[in-house]
Write a protein that holds these residues in place. Sequence first.
Motif, mmCIF file in Angstrom:
data_model
loop_
_atom_site.group_PDB
_atom_site.id
_atom_site.type_symbol
_atom_site.label_atom_id
_atom_site.label_comp_id
_atom_site.label_asym_id
_atom_site.label_seq_id
_atom_site.Cartn_x
_atom_site.Cartn_y
_atom_site.Cartn_z
ATOM 1 N N ASP A 2 46.754 42.034 38.063
ATOM 2 C CA ASP A 2 46.172 41.014 38.926
ATOM 3 C C ASP A 2 46.380 39.635 38.335
ATOM 4 O O ASP A 2 46.663 39.471 37.140
ATOM 5 C CB ASP A 2 44.682 41.265 39.153
ATOM 6 C CG ASP A 2 44.158 40.564 40.402
ATOM 7 O OD1 ASP A 2 44.980 40.123 41.230
ATOM 8 O OD2 ASP A 2 42.930 40.449 40.550
ATOM 9 N N ARG A 3 46.195 38.631 39.185
ATOM 10 C CA ARG A 3 46.441 37.240 38.847
ATOM 11 C C ARG A 3 45.237 36.611 38.168
ATOM 12 O O ARG A 3 44.166 37.198 38.102
ATOM 13 C CB ARG A 3 46.759 36.457 40.112
ATOM 14 C CG ARG A 3 47.869 37.051 40.957
ATOM 15 C CD ARG A 3 48.029 36.279 42.265
ATOM 16 N NE ARG A 3 46.898 36.470 43.164
ATOM 17 C CZ ARG A 3 46.645 35.695 44.213
ATOM 18 N NH1 ARG A 3 47.432 34.669 44.483
ATOM 19 N NH2 ARG A 3 45.616 35.930 44.993
ATOM 20 N N GLY A 4 45.421 35.367 37.711
ATOM 21 C CA GLY A 4 44.319 34.568 37.210
ATOM 22 C C GLY A 4 43.960 34.858 35.771
ATOM 23 O O GLY A 4 44.454 35.798 35.140
ATOM 24 N N ASP A 5 43.085 34.017 35.214
ATOM 25 C CA ASP A 5 42.478 34.239 33.909
ATOM 26 C C ASP A 5 41.067 33.658 33.960
ATOM 27 O O ASP A 5 40.590 33.262 35.029
ATOM 28 C CB ASP A 5 43.324 33.643 32.775
ATOM 29 C CG ASP A 5 43.459 32.117 32.834
ATOM 30 O OD1 ASP A 5 42.534 31.437 33.325
ATOM 31 O OD2 ASP A 5 44.488 31.585 32.375
ATOM 32 N N ASN B 290 41.652 43.496 30.824
ATOM 33 C CA ASN B 290 41.245 44.278 31.988
ATOM 34 C C ASN B 290 39.952 43.651 32.482
ATOM 35 O O ASN B 290 38.883 43.860 31.911
ATOM 36 C CB ASN B 290 41.028 45.754 31.658
ATOM 37 C CG ASN B 290 40.669 46.544 32.896
ATOM 38 O OD1 ASN B 290 41.258 46.360 33.954
ATOM 39 N ND2 ASN B 290 39.677 47.429 32.784
ATOM 40 N N SER B 291 40.073 42.866 33.518
ATOM 41 C CA SER B 291 38.934 42.112 34.014
ATOM 42 C C SER B 291 38.081 42.986 34.925
ATOM 43 O O SER B 291 38.585 43.594 35.868
ATOM 44 C CB SER B 291 39.408 40.879 34.794
ATOM 45 O OG SER B 291 38.318 40.175 35.327
ATOM 46 N N THR B 292 36.783 43.049 34.627
ATOM 47 C CA THR B 292 35.854 43.801 35.472
ATOM 48 C C THR B 292 34.817 42.879 36.102
ATOM 49 O O THR B 292 33.780 43.327 36.574
ATOM 50 C CB THR B 292 35.146 44.902 34.659
ATOM 51 O OG1 THR B 292 34.462 44.298 33.551
ATOM 52 C CG2 THR B 292 36.152 45.926 34.151
ATOM 53 N N THR C 274 45.081 43.115 33.876
ATOM 54 C CA THR C 274 44.710 43.941 35.015
ATOM 55 C C THR C 274 43.276 43.629 35.437
ATOM 56 O O THR C 274 42.544 42.928 34.751
ATOM 57 C CB THR C 274 44.812 45.439 34.660
ATOM 58 O OG1 THR C 274 43.970 45.706 33.527
ATOM 59 C CG2 THR C 274 46.241 45.826 34.340
ATOM 60 N N ARG C 275 42.915 44.180 36.581
ATOM 61 C CA ARG C 275 41.541 44.049 37.075
ATOM 62 C C ARG C 275 41.086 45.411 37.584
ATOM 63 O O ARG C 275 41.891 46.221 38.042
ATOM 64 C CB ARG C 275 41.464 43.013 38.203
ATOM 65 C CG ARG C 275 40.010 42.578 38.496
ATOM 66 C CD ARG C 275 39.908 41.836 39.790
ATOM 67 N NE ARG C 275 40.487 40.518 39.841
ATOM 68 C CZ ARG C 275 39.868 39.387 39.499
ATOM 69 N NH1 ARG C 275 38.656 39.417 39.013
ATOM 70 N NH2 ARG C 275 40.481 38.225 39.628
ATOM 71 N N GLU C 276 39.764 45.638 37.515
ATOM 72 C CA GLU C 276 39.219 46.930 37.924
ATOM 73 C C GLU C 276 37.867 46.731 38.597
ATOM 74 O O GLU C 276 37.051 45.920 38.152
ATOM 75 C CB GLU C 276 39.063 47.836 36.700
ATOM 76 C CG GLU C 276 38.539 49.224 36.999
ATOM 77 C CD GLU C 276 38.482 50.099 35.759
ATOM 78 O OE1 GLU C 276 38.188 51.306 35.909
ATOM 79 O OE2 GLU C 276 38.716 49.596 34.645
ATOM 80 N N LEU C 277 37.631 47.478 39.678
ATOM 81 C CA LEU C 277 36.320 47.577 40.292
ATOM 82 C C LEU C 277 35.683 48.851 39.747
ATOM 83 O O LEU C 277 36.137 49.957 40.043
ATOM 84 C CB LEU C 277 36.428 47.649 41.815
ATOM 85 C CG LEU C 277 37.354 46.644 42.511
ATOM 86 C CD1 LEU C 277 37.323 46.860 44.026
ATOM 87 C CD2 LEU C 277 36.968 45.225 42.153
ATOM 88 N N GLU C 278 34.633 48.700 38.939
ATOM 89 C CA GLU C 278 34.078 49.827 38.208
ATOM 90 C C GLU C 278 33.006 50.555 39.016
ATOM 91 O O GLU C 278 32.113 49.928 39.585
ATOM 92 C CB GLU C 278 33.462 49.366 36.891
ATOM 93 C CG GLU C 278 34.474 48.892 35.865
ATOM 94 C CD GLU C 278 33.812 48.607 34.534
ATOM 95 O OE1 GLU C 278 34.354 49.056 33.506
ATOM 96 O OE2 GLU C 278 32.767 47.936 34.506
ATOM 97 N N ASN C 279 33.097 51.892 39.030
ATOM 98 C CA ASN C 279 32.041 52.678 39.644
ATOM 99 C C ASN C 279 30.732 52.423 38.905
ATOM 100 O O ASN C 279 30.690 52.364 37.675
ATOM 101 C CB ASN C 279 32.396 54.161 39.597
ATOM 102 C CG ASN C 279 31.271 55.036 40.097
ATOM 103 O OD1 ASN C 279 30.522 55.596 39.309
ATOM 104 N ND2 ASN C 279 31.144 55.141 41.417
#
Length: 850
Positions: free
Chosen positions: A767-770, A781-783, A748-753
């Motif tokens: 989400d895609r990619g590595d 969980n990519s940030t 997964t991916r996350e836009l962190e506050n």
Amino acid sequence: MNLHRAVEAPARRGKAQPSKQETKTSRALKRLGLSPRRAANALAAAIVSAAVLYAAFFGAGPLPALGPAFNPVTGAWTMAADAQVSSGTLHLAGLQQPARVTLEPDGTAHIVAQTDHDLFLATGYVHAKFRLFEMDLMRRQGEGRLSEIVGKAALDVDRFELQLGLLRTAQTEWNQMPEGDPTRDAIVAYAKGVNDRIDEARSSHQLDAMFAILGYQPKPWTAIDTLVIKGDETQVLNFSDTPLMLALLNKSLGRDLTSEWFPVLPPNQQSPYDPGPYRAPSKAPIQTMREVSDAEAETAAALYDRLAALPPGLVAKVGASNNWAVSGSRSASGGALLAGDPHLHLTLPSIWFQLTMDSPGFHMSGVSIPGTPGITIGHNQHIAWSLTDAMNQQTFFYEEKEDAAHPNQYFWQGAWQKYKTVTYDIPVLGGQAQSLTVKLSVHGPVITERGLTTSVWWAGNLPSPDLTALMHVGQATSWQGFRDALRDWHSPTHNFAYADDQGHIGLISAGYFPQVAKGQPWLPMPGTGEYDITGTIPYDDIPQVYDPPDGVIWSANQWQVSPNYPYYLGTASNFYDPGYRANEIHRVLNRTGKFTAADMSALQTDTRDFLASEIVPVLLKALSGHALDSKETKAKDLLATWDYRMETNSAAASIWWTFWQSYLSETFDPWWKSRSVRLNRQEVDDMLGQDLETWTLADPTNRAFSAPGVGSRTAPDAERKAFHKAVSSLAAKLGSDPKAWTWGRIHTRELENLARIQGLSYGPKPDRGDKFTPLAAGDYNSTSGPSWRMVVDWCTRTFNGIYPGGQSENPASDWYTNRAYTWWNGLLEPMLSADEAASAAGAKTWDLKP
């Protein structure tokens, strides 16, 4: 919204289309009088308000009492009043002539001024209007003043920042700017604009909600604050602890294995953008790894632990960014193409703020860093540029020689020298101010006195006219002007990609490349003078290329040069990228035919894993003819037909990634256990992965596969065992059917506050990619990832870009996350000029008056 389908849609220009379910939900919300975005913001605000309400009256960790946040006139509720933007006339003190700000429907700002002074004043105002809390948090971090607003919990951070010296460096840079210097004037005007907004927000009770929640008001902005924020960004990118890590590895793994597994030059095949030839024909022999003493190892361990305890981002760990350019001869349109996507921590609000800046002396468009004037990445009327981190070593540790007979002194160049000292008072919310005395040697600040007294030489502490360089870049009209502008750029070292309206392209790794007189700079060195940094690589000899014969250039944090380059850049583990993104980008750009802007955009969202394309065929060969159960057979068959793309619906992607992690563990964990290595192995997996790649492809009998307690074996033996473990792990986590082990279920991916308020983050979502794909997305969980994507076609003069999130830090604003959906789907938005924006439907205009 069907996220699986959305993120897998091919990149194309235009707006992303909502799903049927999203449309149905939108209609329901509209019947209630709410837009979907406003409903989401209202929900987020409700979540935060509930948490804040509890904290206000019962307390929560280091936060102060928050009752004042609920004052109906000055409290957090005012964020709703400030969230909406309308056209109007504003009077700004210090403005010399009328100016104009046009705001597109997505929040992009266009500033047009009649003087350069007014351009920078208006920029300061606009930044502060939408990002004041972010700016205040950044300056407080760099100036060691977080404890003033959150209490003693931030004391360790404040002490470290004051020791490191961003504030001292900013003060030195400011003092070195003479009166009348254009950059000095720009910074002063910018600060005035920020203060105009602070005064306005105070008088209208519309300060950002976080000021009310934390119970304080921002102090006036100063020129030093702007220079400190520049230092913050430098620290994030190039203050590293790698020499400490190598000292710990040296002591535990031993000198021989550390030298073999953590070499100076990368062991694998890379794609340097500047292959030579070089002016100096020979390279001095690289010294073998020396043995680290017990005292050195104990000191390194204490300092490493201290740095590891700091919040993420204060010590640079990895870098990941892409840029490339295609000359007019290789472009389908006939004009030069440029693409860039710097990979950084993905936050809400973003590190970037998009705008255009027009005045008599400047015509720039792109993204800026709130707190600083100017455009960092973008284009003017004739050139475009983007940047990636150059990754060379810019942090060096020195062990100072002391003895009891010479208190407060250190031995350097044959004589005892007295430490210089600087004392700071650190205000602490709810407690007494803390005093801190920083000792300074000729090498830099003393960073620890536990064990051997150790100081740190860091290029970020060199006064660097980076803002002046960026101003000149923004005014350049040719490669020569661009290159000249970067001559005095010091830190962080960046790979600056270039393309212009005449079809030319170029790439230069501008910055400071420290050279030592002798010794092994990848380890802590004696501070007695013989091992000091003597200077940098001459500017004409740093990695660079202009209009190469094949018509393409690229950088992705890889080793920029071939092995016969005559100067020291750093080591493969400090902390250059393994090179797989660069190899994949080069593979695509090396194909025959001509490229379009659409090709550039597609490559930015490319999910092909170059390492997988090398290793999976070898793995399949190792599995051939060996007994596999039904799940293992199905998993092998999925790999056999895989296209090496890390898509959310790909089960083979999950199998590959889980296998690679298992293969690393199978190979190196027995060594870590038998040698009692205290360093977390995952911290050095990028370097160990290069070793493992090289051995798997060319040295399958390497002794690394036969660790103590494992017995004699080869790479295929380790591959098979790792594959069995990977399949077992995936089955336990995702069920018995390998076809259901899709990448989106574990990645997964996350836009962190920015304030780490979970309800105000975006995601996590599949989400895609590595970490090895051009569309970088490390960790499960990519940030972090592409913080800004830009594609330029000079023939058609089309400029497109996007960053995740939005222009405003206010969660109640329509511009808080409005760009996230487009960014997530790999799309771009047109970068309009000020005139185009002024005629766009829905645009708002501020007429600025003195």
